[in-house]
Motif scaffolding. Sequence first.
Motif, mmCIF file in Angstrom:
data_model
loop_
_atom_site.group_PDB
_atom_site.id
_atom_site.type_symbol
_atom_site.label_atom_id
_atom_site.label_comp_id
_atom_site.label_asym_id
_atom_site.label_seq_id
_atom_site.Cartn_x
_atom_site.Cartn_y
_atom_site.Cartn_z
ATOM 1 N N LEU A 339 50.544 32.283 5.222
ATOM 2 C CA LEU A 339 51.389 31.487 6.111
ATOM 3 C C LEU A 339 52.822 32.013 6.141
ATOM 4 O O LEU A 339 53.506 31.913 7.171
ATOM 5 N N SER A 354 48.554 30.682 16.983
ATOM 6 C CA SER A 354 47.084 30.683 16.856
ATOM 7 C C SER A 354 46.546 32.102 16.762
ATOM 8 O O SER A 354 45.602 32.370 15.997
ATOM 9 N N LEU A 357 47.272 33.450 13.311
ATOM 10 C CA LEU A 357 46.313 32.933 12.342
ATOM 11 C C LEU A 357 44.988 33.676 12.449
ATOM 12 O O LEU A 357 44.342 33.988 11.444
ATOM 13 N N GLU A 394 40.569 26.086 10.064
ATOM 14 C CA GLU A 394 40.907 24.689 10.348
ATOM 15 C C GLU A 394 42.297 24.590 10.980
ATOM 16 O O GLU A 394 42.506 23.832 11.944
ATOM 17 N N GLU A 395 43.246 25.362 10.454
ATOM 18 C CA GLU A 395 44.616 25.299 10.977
ATOM 19 C C GLU A 395 44.700 25.910 12.373
ATOM 20 O O GLU A 395 45.465 25.421 13.224
ATOM 21 N N ARG A 396 43.927 26.944 12.620
ATOM 22 C CA ARG A 396 43.921 27.528 13.965
ATOM 23 C C ARG A 396 43.352 26.525 14.971
ATOM 24 O O ARG A 396 43.889 26.360 16.082
ATOM 25 N N MET A 398 43.458 23.338 14.674
ATOM 26 C CA MET A 398 44.468 22.293 14.813
ATOM 27 C C MET A 398 45.533 22.685 15.843
ATOM 28 O O MET A 398 45.921 21.883 16.693
ATOM 29 N N LEU A 414 51.984 23.607 10.747
ATOM 30 C CA LEU A 414 51.364 24.336 9.636
ATOM 31 C C LEU A 414 51.971 23.913 8.303
ATOM 32 O O LEU A 414 51.255 23.733 7.313
ATOM 33 N N ASP A 417 50.724 20.447 7.260
ATOM 34 C CA ASP A 417 49.360 20.521 6.752
ATOM 35 C C ASP A 417 49.338 21.128 5.351
ATOM 36 O O ASP A 417 48.637 20.633 4.449
ATOM 37 N N PHE A 418 50.132 22.179 5.151
ATOM 38 C CA PHE A 418 50.173 22.828 3.846
ATOM 39 C C PHE A 418 50.738 21.888 2.781
ATOM 40 O O PHE A 418 50.209 21.809 1.662
ATOM 41 N N ARG A 421 48.187 19.525 1.618
ATOM 42 C CA ARG A 421 47.220 20.161 0.726
ATOM 43 C C ARG A 421 47.793 20.314 -0.683
ATOM 44 O O ARG A 421 47.084 20.124 -1.680
#
Length: 508
Positions: A339, A354, A357, A394-396, A398, A414, A417-418, A421
């Motif tokens: 990232l 995207s 990623l 999953e992030e792509r 999203m 991003l 989301d990170f 996690r």
Amino acid sequence: MNIKQAKTQIQNAMTAYFTKDPFGNYVIPIEQQRPVFLMGPPGIGKTAIMEQIAAELGVGLVSYSMTHHTRQSALGLPFIVRKTYGGKEYDVSEYTMSEIIASVYDLMEDAGVKEGILFLDEINCVSETLAPSMLQFLQYKIFGRHKVPDGWIVVTAGNPPEYNNSVREFDIVTWDRLKRVDVEPDFDAWKEYAYSRSTHPAVMTYLEIKKSDFYQVETTVDGKRFVTARGWSDLSDMMRLYEQHGLKIDENLVGQYLQNRKIAKDFAIYYDLFNKYRSDYQVDKILSGKVEESIKDRARKAKFDERLSLLGLLLDGVTEFLRSVCAVEAAQMQLLEALRAVRTELAKPGAEASKLLEKQIKSQRAALTAGRRASSMSREDQLTLESVCAVLEEERAMLVKERPEDGKAAFALLKKDFDQRIAGLRKSAGDAGKKLSNLFRFCGEVFPDGQELLIMVTELTLNPHCARFIGRYGCKEYYERNKELLFYERQQEIIRKMEDIDWDLDEV
């Protein structure tokens, strides 16, 4: 020496052989790099340590069992060429490239590795037609007219004559060109490897009680009876899967891996008893700190072998949580780097998050494929990369769904989301740490003056997953019980100063 010591010897030899001078030449010329010869009984882990060494050194590995090769497959097939000597033409026999040498070049081409290990097993059991060429190979690293590529170390293995009737004796000239390493079965050395493979606790505790059953080979009127380290490892893997699917584990299954009737029967009986302990002691309640007094009383009155089985159950239970945390953390660290690379690229005009990623996913998958192909990546590291790719996917997805207006907004998603996690990781680590503390609390109350606590601290130290978790997140009870407390305090201070992880994505 044991298999762990043999591994160290081979690693040291590899380090020396791979050393180059300032001009890029190997300090020990290729022709003077003696092939390593691992001599030891079957099933003690000779092949396994080669896989570990290749993964730890990050080099390629090509493995062959020489008992499966004929002279043609090892040397190549003959063909006729026309050559001129002294003005006259002659038909001359040459050979195509050896299948073995070709496999090395294929791996170098496919996986992009330049250095590696060519591992030839059962080297002293080759066919009679191949034996002369095999001796030439050991001396000069040449099959036919084709040489092992520079940068590839030759490691061989074989069994002593008492284990294999097909063994051929080498002459002194051949032995004098080999780096011989004799290996003997050793349970304590194998145990460290077993922990890294999450070997079934019933196997571990049984062998702690009956170490003499770890490795046996005997000849009877009914033929060979044997139990090897490989047999225990493979049985453990199958037991895990049988339990996962609710299948019955009995003497019939055990006997397929432990080919000694008495040992197979003894272990099958022990496994039934082990399962009874698993049910009676309610390990989940002990680790959650909600154990009943009746269970504590039973543990206090239990005989030593029952206490040892209980410790195995408890250690296996807590290790599952500690290993999970370590696996997630390893993936998060790899994800962090990916990232950060995306963030750097997003600063460039026209960059799309995207697509960046997707680029990272392709890069990670390429590294995974190459590592698998070359055997230069451990199974654990492979699982880490697979987890990273799954998260990036999953992030792509999203970003495709949310459609952020620009790179800044995309990275904000991003980062959010990170951060979530990481928060989940910290919670999981906290929960796992509590279970570890509850384990110490239970054992401290039930076995205050016994050797069980010493055994538990020792096993936690030997288990790489547990040691990694404690080294990263600490455990007050572990340090209090460990006699070398000051050493671990200094270790923690070094870790805090040199390896503290910055989880902030804004820092690049």
